[in-house]
Scaffold this active site. Structure first.
Site, short mmCIF file in Angstrom:
data_model
loop_
_atom_site.label_atom_id
_atom_site.label_comp_id
_atom_site.label_asym_id
_atom_site.label_seq_id
_atom_site.Cartn_x
_atom_site.Cartn_y
_atom_site.Cartn_z
CG HIS A 170 -16.36 13.25 -27.66
ND1 HIS A 170 -16.24 14.20 -26.67
CD2 HIS A 170 -15.27 12.47 -27.55
CE1 HIS A 170 -15.13 14.01 -26.01
NE2 HIS A 170 -14.51 12.96 -26.52
CB ALA A 223 -0.48 12.77 -23.99
CG ASP A 263 -1.82 17.73 -21.75
OD1 ASP A 263 -1.41 16.57 -21.52
OD2 ASP A 263 -2.99 17.97 -22.09
CE LYS A 283 -3.47 9.72 -25.06
NZ LYS A 283 -3.93 10.79 -24.20
CE1 TYR A 335 -4.26 1.71 0.50
CE2 TYR A 335 -2.75 3.34 1.41
CZ TYR A 335 -4.00 3.01 0.90
OH TYR A 335 -4.96 3.96 0.79
CG PHE A 348 -6.76 16.02 -24.75
CD1 PHE A 348 -6.73 15.52 -26.04
CD2 PHE A 348 -7.26 15.22 -23.73
CE1 PHE A 348 -7.19 14.24 -26.30
CE2 PHE A 348 -7.72 13.94 -23.99
CZ PHE A 348 -7.68 13.45 -25.28
CG ASP A 349 -11.37 15.37 -25.38
OD1 ASP A 349 -10.26 15.06 -24.91
OD2 ASP A 349 -12.17 14.53 -25.81
C1 LIG Z 1 -4.89 11.55 -23.74
C2 LIG Z 1 -4.62 12.93 -23.37
C3 LIG Z 1 -5.08 13.46 -22.16
C4 LIG Z 1 -5.95 12.70 -21.19
O1 LIG Z 1 -5.38 11.51 -20.81
P1 LIG Z 1 -6.24 10.19 -20.46
O2 LIG Z 1 -5.21 9.20 -20.09
O3 LIG Z 1 -7.01 9.82 -21.69
O4 LIG Z 1 -7.14 10.53 -19.33
C5 LIG Z 1 -4.76 14.77 -21.88
N1 LIG Z 1 -4.05 15.51 -22.74
C6 LIG Z 1 -3.60 15.04 -23.90
C7 LIG Z 1 -2.80 15.91 -24.81
C8 LIG Z 1 -3.87 13.74 -24.28
O5 LIG Z 1 -3.44 13.28 -25.45
#
Ligand SMILES: *Cc1c(COP(=O)(O)O)cnc(C)c1O
Length: 458
Positions: A450, A217, A215, A258, A72, A124-125
């Protein structure tokens, strides 16, 4: 003769996928209310919905899973991941989360208050969702050229510094808790950001006292593009470039699904101890104790290995070559897509591919359904459905671009699959004059519609 290119790995395990008839697909997509997210995956032949969490892990990652420490608190898996985070990004504090949006939730809970402004380059969304959900605004400061699908620019995802400075100068500092720089710029087509732009964005942020949040990813793909496209970086390793990028950042959020090449995971990392202390409580409430957050020990182990492996040039080169192959085939067939090919996906220019479908009938969604019917291929709409409604007026927002994203999972499909995809897109393009109508919404959720939207033929 010059030897052709081959991938720097071989395949140890295979997974069967199934073909289907057009009649079956017509029924299945109707039952899914013409929303590709609602299809069972075994009804899909080639799944390009996302490259998120869908890649093939390496044998070393699988081996690391077996030595996961599920304690844990204070697990060795946490320390393995912490080592990778410190080595690659140089960030002293980090909190594991179950994926990228959870990292956003944790950090924005600590940073944002109602009425705040969080500028960025095409948020990002989920990022935008987390900002707007907190009644904050997310002004887009992406360079205008990003919206011109035919323009070839090496770094088409960049921040427009003039637009950003306008946001900074026209608002009080205390209303801007951070600035979000997304690398690569997913929403604008997986387009990279140059080191120069990263440096200049960071300098502008510093001048106004605004923390820079990256951000992250697809940070490794972005580093690949810096290495291969930006002057002065050809001889630098991907890891050196990554470190230089993050020397400019105060905070990072990452979806590890990613470029971490794991099926689930993410984290938020930062330099400021006081911010870490505040974020910690939100991590414990929303995710889990600070040494595992939202991740199992085995997953943290796999991520630690994945991060180190996927910041090697050969791995990134194999991946980006496959994306480029799809772009090259589409060029051969004359099919318009967002140029140049991005890091993780090809973004088909739906408006040009289906010129007779009105925008009110969701052009990119229509193309997505057509591609599924044609060959069982699943892409994802990046258009008016994703753009959602204006939070104030509740009117549909029609973005500058209607794109169908074909995301290529890492190490999952062969070049033969890519050839099938290109041929299927060509077939639709060839009969574009016959496709004149799209879809209308019959159900939508109030936020992030979406994923669950339901549609019918217009
Ligand atoms: C995928 C992504 C996110 C969100 O990540 P999740 O793992 O899908 O929650 C945020 N910002 C960018 C640029 C992304 O490609």
């Amino acid at each position: 003769m010059k030897l052709p290119y081959a991938e720097p790995y071989r395949i140890k395990t295979t997974e069967a996928i199934r073909t289907s008839t057009r009649e079956e697909r017509e029924r299945w997509i109707r039952e899914a209310h013409y929303n590709l997210f609602k299809l069972d995956s075994d009804k899909v032949f080639i799944d390009l919905l996302t490259d998120s969490g869908t890649g093939s892990m390496s044998d070393r990652q699988w081996a690391a899973m077996m030595t996961g420490d599920e304690s844990y608190a204070g697990a060795s898996s946490y320390r393995n991941l912490a080592d990778a985070v410190h080595t690659l990004f140089g960030m002293p504090y980090f909190l594991p989360t179950h994926q990228g949006r959870a990292a956003e939730n944790v950090i924005f809970s600590a940073l944002l208050k109602e009425g705040d402004i969080v500028p960025g380059n095409s948020h990002f969304d989920t990022t935008k969702g987390h900002i707007e959900f907190r009644r904050c605004s997310a002004p887009d400061c992406t360079i205008d050229a990003a919206a011109d699908t035919q323009k070839e620019l090496p770094f088409k995802g960049e921040m427009d510094l003039e637009k950003l400075e306008r946001v900074f100068s026209e608002n009080p500092r205390e209303k801007i808790p951070c600035c979000v720089l997304t690398i690569t710029n997913n929403t604008a087509g997986g387009q990279p950001v140059s080191m120069r732009n990263i440096r200049e964005t960071a300098a502008l942020c510093r001048r106004y006292g605004v923390p820079l949040l990256i951000d992250s990813a697809r940070f490794a793909e972005n580093a690949y593009f810096i290495k291969t496209r930006e002057e002065g970086y050809a001889d630098r390793s991907i890891k050196e470039i990554v470190r230089e990028i993050y020397d400019h950042a105060d905070i990072m959020t990452i979806s590890a699904k990613k470029d971490g090449v794991v099926n689930m995971g993410g984290f938020v990392a930062m330099r400021d101890k006081e911010l870490f202390t505040r974020a910690m409580s939100f991590c414990i409430m929303y995710e889990g104790y600070i040494t595992y957050g939202g991740m199992a020990g085995r997953d943290m182990n796999a991520l630690a290995v994945g991060l180190m492996e996927n910041t090697e040039f050969e791995q990134l080169d194999a991946r980006i070559r496959q994306v480029r192959l799809l772009g090259d085939l589409l060029d051969e067939y004359g099919v318009p897509y967002q140029r140049p090919a991005g890091g993780h996906a090809i973004f088909l220019d739906a408006t040009r591919i289906l010129p007779r479908v009105p925008k009110e009938e969701f052009i990119a969604q229509t193309l997505g359904v057509e591609l599924y019917l044609e060959a069982g291929i699943r892409g994802v709409e990046i258009g008016a459905i994703l753009a959602d409604r204006d939070p104030e007026t509740r009117e549909n927002r029609y973005p500058k671009l209607e794109l169908l994203r074909l995301a290529i999972p890492r190490r999952l499909y062969t070049d033969n699959h890519i050839r099938v995809v290109a041929a299927a897109v060509k077939n639709i393009y060839d009969r574009r004059e016959e496709i004149t109508s799209g879809y209308r919404i019959t159900f939508e959720a109030p936020i992030l519609r979406h994923f669950t939207v339901e549609l019918d033929k217009a």
